[in-house]
Write an enzyme that holds these catalytic residues in place. Structure first.
Site, PDB file in Angstrom:
ATOM      1  N   GLY A   1     -27.905 -64.454 -20.628  1.00 57.77           N
ATOM      2  CA  GLY A   1     -28.568 -65.735 -20.376  1.00 57.77           C
ATOM      3  C   GLY A   1     -30.016 -65.507 -19.997  1.00 57.77           C
ATOM      4  O   GLY A   1     -30.924 -65.936 -20.686  1.00 57.77           O
TER       5      GLY A   1
ATOM      6  N   ILE B   1     -22.199 -56.582  -0.186  1.00 57.57           N
ATOM      7  CA  ILE B   1     -21.982 -56.222  -1.583  1.00 57.57           C
ATOM      8  C   ILE B   1     -20.545 -56.603  -1.948  1.00 57.57           C
ATOM      9  O   ILE B   1     -19.584 -56.022  -1.465  1.00 57.57           O
ATOM     10  CB  ILE B   1     -22.241 -54.711  -1.775  1.00 57.57           C
ATOM     11  CG1 ILE B   1     -23.708 -54.394  -1.445  1.00 57.57           C
ATOM     12  CG2 ILE B   1     -21.886 -54.281  -3.193  1.00 57.57           C
ATOM     13  CD1 ILE B   1     -24.738 -55.214  -2.204  1.00 57.57           C
TER      14      ILE B   1
ATOM     15  N   PRO C   1     -19.409 -53.220  -5.483  1.00 58.08           N
ATOM     16  CA  PRO C   1     -20.468 -52.219  -5.653  1.00 58.08           C
ATOM     17  C   PRO C   1     -20.641 -51.748  -7.096  1.00 58.08           C
ATOM     18  O   PRO C   1     -21.752 -51.441  -7.514  1.00 58.08           O
ATOM     19  CB  PRO C   1     -20.023 -51.054  -4.753  1.00 58.08           C
ATOM     20  CG  PRO C   1     -18.644 -51.347  -4.318  1.00 58.08           C
ATOM     21  CD  PRO C   1     -18.379 -52.809  -4.519  1.00 58.08           C
TER      22      PRO C   1
ATOM     23  N   GLU D   1     -31.854 -60.304 -10.167  1.00 56.99           N
ATOM     24  CA  GLU D   1     -33.219 -60.170 -10.661  1.00 56.99           C
ATOM     25  C   GLU D   1     -34.082 -59.192  -9.882  1.00 56.99           C
ATOM     26  O   GLU D   1     -35.140 -58.784 -10.364  1.00 56.99           O
ATOM     27  CB  GLU D   1     -33.892 -61.553 -10.692  1.00 56.99           C
ATOM     28  CG  GLU D   1     -33.285 -62.446 -11.753  1.00 56.99           C
ATOM     29  CD  GLU D   1     -33.595 -63.922 -11.534  1.00 56.99           C
ATOM     30  OE1 GLU D   1     -34.440 -64.455 -12.242  1.00 56.99           O
ATOM     31  OE2 GLU D   1     -32.978 -64.549 -10.648  1.00 56.99           O
TER      32      GLU D   1
HETATM   33 MO1  MOS Z   1     -32.740 -66.740 -14.175  1.00 59.92          MO
HETATM   34  S1  MOS Z   1     -34.566 -66.516 -15.006  1.00 59.92           S
HETATM   35  O1  MOS Z   1     -32.919 -67.311 -12.691  1.00 59.92           O
HETATM   36  O2  MOS Z   1     -31.561 -67.198 -15.203  1.00 59.92           O
END
Ligand code: MOS
Length: 751
Positions: free
Chosen positions: A249, A641, A644, A717
């Protein structure tokens, strides 16, 4: 119903047997055996194939289309153009909220960018539709396309990102720079980048009266449903969307795109199910991309290397018809402490598709410039780049003065540096060679990403056979949400993972918000956690109010759920299974809902971010200028987490994006026509296995008691931040050349 107070202490998070386990993807076997059904794998009876014809010019209008020629082709059923496109209830150019992006739905003959849809050909076969589209032979009235950062007059955008001010100044940058012992000024350029998930946007749409059934990949089921409902003037409940798997995505499937709506329109026009799949080149325009940027960084530091000024200006692009502004300069808001921090943005309107969310929007573009500049000011100050960062990273969020809800950056620096061997790095560039004579350089960057939460819901069920169900309209882009969220679900229901059914990926399930902003696991995880708590509270209430139960009169505080049973906390010999409680009450099942949302009080008091440090080694051929990343170590701290194995994979993926940003990715625009010349996977370079070095991601323990009840921060991200800068800085360390235009090109290194 009585409340169970959710403990924020990890020692007390209920049950805890599933969260934290390094499980492999539960849908992995389906995927590698080809059993997983992606949107384009669906073929309802009587389905037709739709192919978009797209504009070969970037600006102007379509003067004519040879619809007759296309329709004469055997197998072509219909050609949809602005003349016969079914009516919409809403203008696709309307914008009633900032998350509503304008679309090209054949509303007229104008062309706003190259690769915009100008017609859709619908046929019995993909081949016939493709040939029909070719036969349309469009003629255009073209105007000169504007495609460079200097092509139109710049202006200050009304806001950047999701509603942040475009210009922010804390203190007087000019004054601070004038008084600084060390200063740098540098301009960095990043190119337009386009989305290339393995699975392009695809839709299979079937109308049944005014009800609509859709298979399409989306990162936001409920938002997509709402947008389609608005455009077609039907209620959202009439629209059923299945999106069980996404082949990636990365932001481009966050909002439903024009081509997906065209598939629905085509199905409406012909009265049969229609499939529309974008060709790879058609991804370069209508589904969002990352804006080009030109960023000027000015920094000042004291004689002993304390930052006194950061001035970050970003010039960015948007389309001629809509507003999205890559918040690149905002990257300087949260990482380094400085009395003076000023950030500003200006934008130009170009004949391009509207830029949108893409792999850490703003954070990634801003990070490569900021981390490069930090390296430059460290060099100007004569200080090792790690020592400089340790001296200057912010202890409280610089722009707000808020403490961080938790921050393990120092540990990320220490553990990453140790693993990488940073202490052996010579301060000066061009000091290291390998056995083949290649220049070797080591660079680093700091990673950070906001710990966001949106709003999401889940529904929990416990059945009298002792099993559980967790339902949420969550999305799995491929990163493992089916697995991680199910692990949270199992713990929330106090059941083993094998005794729960986890349902996600369709629009009839509770609205799980959007899989974006690295916020999905936190948002939906908390919703699941709360739904599980609520259903167990109901069970506890049933038991404690019934004289026949061993738990009678225990009081909420005195009950604990574990392994499908409720126990008295003060006397664990007294317990009862979920099934027994329901059976005695004569109930087949019991259900409850839960919400996930950020805690406004915690948001007011704390800045919430994940952090990390990335170290990279590059080798540069001294004669040819060819750059190879040979080694990378990232260390990241992002709260609890959940899994992991999957989290490490997310970090590695982000680091690979960083390599891609620094060395590979670039859309090359023909400035005479405004067209992208490398709109394909052969020439739009992304790293492949041979480009990806030995990589390691270290998971640094972090307990965040404030971010949310589960202590989860996002991991999707953050990996790109820091990584791109680390590679760029390593290139400098190898060669002594500061490359400030990305991706790094050989010609900049051969001088
Ligand atoms: Mo993202 S660019 O927060 O799918």
């Amino acid at each position: 119903m009585s409340e169970i107070t959710l403990s924020r202490d990890p020692a007390h998070v209920r049950h805890g047997s599933s969260i934290g386990q390094p499980l492999t993807r539960r849908d992995g076997v389906l995927k590698v055996t080809g059993e997983a059904r992606y949107a384009a794998d669906n073929h309802p009876p009587k389905m037709l194939f739709a192919v978009m014809a797209v504009s070969q010019i970037a600006r102007g209008r379509v003067a004519s289309l040879d619809v007759a020629a296309a329709k004469r082709h055997p197998g072509v059923v219909e050609v949809m153009t602005p003349q016969n496109r079914p009516q919409l209830a809403e203008d696709p150019d309307a914008k009633t909220n900032p998350f509503m992006f304008r679309m090209e739905l054949l509303q007229n003959d104008s062309v706003r960018y190259a690769n915009q849809a100008i017609a859709v050909v619908i046929a019995e076969t993909l081949e016939a539709a493709t040939e029909g589209a070719a036969l349309l032979s469009p003629r255009y009235e073209a105007e000169r396309a504007r495609s460079t950062l200097d092509a139109t007059e710049a202006y200050v955008p009304p806001a950047v990102g999701i509603g942040h001010p475009a210009v922010v100044a804390h203190g007087d940058a000019a004054d601070a720079l004038a008084h600084a012992a060390h200063t740098i000024e540098a301009t960095y350029e990043t190119p337009p980048q386009y989305h290339n998930p393995m699975e392009p946007h695809a839709i299979v749409a079937s109308w049944n009266g005014d009800a609509l059934s859709i298979d399409t990949p989306t990162q936001g089921l409920a938002m997509a449903q709402g947008r389609i409902a608005g455009l077609f003037g039907i209620s959202p409940e009439k629209i059923h969307i299945r999106s069980p798997f996404l082949g990636g995505g990365f932001g481009c499937k966050g909002l439903i795109s024009g081509p997906q709506i065209l598939g629905i329109l085509a199905a409406k026009l012909v009265g049969r199910p229609v499939k529309l799949v974008l060709r790879r080149d058609q991804m370069y325009g209508p589904v969002g991309h990352r804006s080009a940027t030109r960023q000027r960084l000015r920094m000042g530091a004291t004689a002993d290397g304390k930052l006194t000024a950061i001035d970050h200006h970003a010039k960015i692009t948007t389309s001629t018809f809509d507003d999205f502004y890559e918040p690149a300069a905002d990257a300087s808001h949260s990482l380094y402490a400085s009395e003076v921090i000023a950030t500003s943005h200006e934008a130009v309107r170009l004949d391009i598709g509207t830029p949108l969310f893409m792999r850490a929007p703003g954070e990634a573009t801003g990070s490569i410039a900021l981390e490069s500049a930090i390296d430059e000011i460290a060099e100007a100050s004569g200080i090792d780049p790690l020592a400089f960062r340790l001296k200057n990273y912010a202890e409280v969020e610089p722009m707000t003065g808020k403490p961080f809800s938790s921050k393990a950056l120092r540990e990320c620096y220490a553990k990453g540096a140790e693993k990488f061997g940073w202490s052996k790095r010579p301060l000066q560039p061009r000091q290291m060679r390998d056995e083949n004579g290649s220049l070797v350089g080591w660079g680093m960057g700091t990673a950070t990403f906001p710990a966001l939460m949106f709003a999401g819901q889940a529904r929990a069920v416990i059945r009298s056979n002792g099993s559980g169900v967790m339902e949420t309209g969550a999305h799995d882009m491929g990163q493992g949400a089916w697995t991680a969220l199910a692990q949270i679900a199992a713990d929330s229901l106090a059941l083993d993972l094998k005794h729960i059914e986890f349902k996600a990926g369709t629009s009839d399930l509770p609205d799980a918000g959007i899989a974006g902003g690295s916020a999905h696991t936190a948002t939906v995880g908390v919703a699941i956690h709360n739904a599980g708590a609520a259903v167990i509270a109901k069970l506890a209430e049933l038991a404690m109010g019934d004289q026949r139960s061993p738990l009678f009169g225990a009081g909420n505080a005195g009950v604990v759920a574990r392994d499908g049973r409720l126990f008295r906390r003060d006397d664990e010999a007294r317990s009862e299974s979920f099934g027994a409680i329901l059976a005695r009450a004569g109930l087949a099942e019991i259900e409850a809902r839960g919400d996930g949302a950020m805690d406004p009080a915690a948001q007011t008091n704390y800045a919430m971010r994940a952090h990390g440090a990335v170290f990279a080694e590059v080798k540069v051929d001294p004669d040819l200028g060819q750059v190879r990343v040979t080694r990378m170590v990232g260390a990241f701290a992002a709260g609890r987490i959940v899994n992991p194995h999957l989290v490490r994979s997310q970090y590695l993926g982000g680091m690979i994006w960083g390599v891609s940003f620094a060395l590979h990715e670039k859309a090359i625009v023909d400035h005479r026509s405004g067209r992208i010349m490398n709109a394909n996977l052969a020439e739009y370079h992304v790293p492949v296995n041979a480009d990806v070095p030995s990589m390691e991601a270290l998971l640094i323990d972090e307990h965040d008691p404030h971010v949310n009840p589960l202590g989860i921060k996002g991991v999707g991200e953050i990996g790109i931040t820091g990584s791109a800068g680390a590679v760029a800085n390593a290139v400098w360390h190898a060669t002594g050349i500061r490359v400030r235009r990305f991706p790094v090109a050989i010609e900049e290194l051969v001088r």
